[in-house]
Design a protein around this motif. Structure first.
Motif, mmCIF file in Angstrom:
data_model
loop_
_atom_site.group_PDB
_atom_site.id
_atom_site.type_symbol
_atom_site.label_atom_id
_atom_site.label_comp_id
_atom_site.label_asym_id
_atom_site.label_seq_id
_atom_site.Cartn_x
_atom_site.Cartn_y
_atom_site.Cartn_z
ATOM 1 N N ARG A 1 0.834 -1.182 0.000
ATOM 2 C CA ARG A 1 0.000 0.000 0.000
ATOM 3 C C ARG A 1 0.878 1.245 0.000
ATOM 4 N NH1 ARG A 1 -4.989 -1.955 1.617
ATOM 5 N NH2 ARG A 1 -4.884 -3.864 2.804
ATOM 6 N N THR A 2 0.368 2.308 -0.589
ATOM 7 C CA THR A 2 1.046 3.593 -0.467
ATOM 8 C C THR A 2 0.874 4.096 0.962
ATOM 9 O OG1 THR A 2 -0.908 4.870 -1.062
ATOM 10 C CG2 THR A 2 0.554 4.169 -2.884
ATOM 11 N N TYR B 1 4.614 7.378 -2.217
ATOM 12 C CA TYR B 1 3.915 6.590 -3.228
ATOM 13 C C TYR B 1 4.479 5.179 -3.369
ATOM 14 C CZ TYR B 1 1.333 10.723 -4.488
ATOM 15 O OH TYR B 1 0.500 11.812 -4.450
ATOM 16 N N ASN C 1 -2.704 5.160 1.668
ATOM 17 C CA ASN C 1 -3.577 3.978 1.763
ATOM 18 C C ASN C 1 -3.307 3.173 3.026
ATOM 19 O OD1 ASN C 1 -4.915 4.581 -0.586
ATOM 20 N ND2 ASN C 1 -3.633 3.264 -1.859
ATOM 21 N N LYS D 1 5.111 1.323 -2.296
ATOM 22 C CA LYS D 1 4.140 0.381 -1.731
ATOM 23 C C LYS D 1 4.841 -0.545 -0.739
ATOM 24 C CE LYS D 1 0.801 0.642 -5.384
ATOM 25 N NZ LYS D 1 -0.032 -0.067 -6.340
#
Length: 96
Positions: free
Chosen positions: A1-2, A83, A5, A85
């Motif tokens: 996930r970023t 950004y 997120n 992940k």
């Protein structure tokens, strides 16, 4: 996930009838590392951990594009663009 997120995931998490979860800050995440261990470098008792990168909630600069992470293979930390992940390990916030 970023990073965004990851924060959202923890805020929306419902686990064991609790809904007060959040993404830990860098100090909290580092406090569970164990420099005497490797792959994963995490204290005894923690389960479901992958020796990889995990987000913290700590930004490098407020509003900046980078945030702190912990790499649980070795237990070290660093900065990267929000950004990227990475994995998420939520912590239960204090009871209200």
């Amino acid at each position: 996930r970023t990073w965004a997120n990851a924060k959202k995931y923890c805020q929306n998490l419902e686990l064991n009838e609790y809904t007060n979860w959040r993404l830990p800050n860098i100090e909290e995440l580092l406090s569970i590392t164990d420099d005497k261990k490797y792959d994963p470098a995490i204290k005894k008792g923690f389960k479901n951990i992958i020796s990889d990168y995990y987000w913290s909630s700590s930004s490098y600069i407020s509003g900046g594009e980078d945030a702190w992470y912990v790499y649980f293979q070795r237990g070290d930390d660093g900065l990267i663009n929000k950004y990227a992940k990475f994995y998420v390990r939520c912590v239960k916030d204090k009871e209200l």
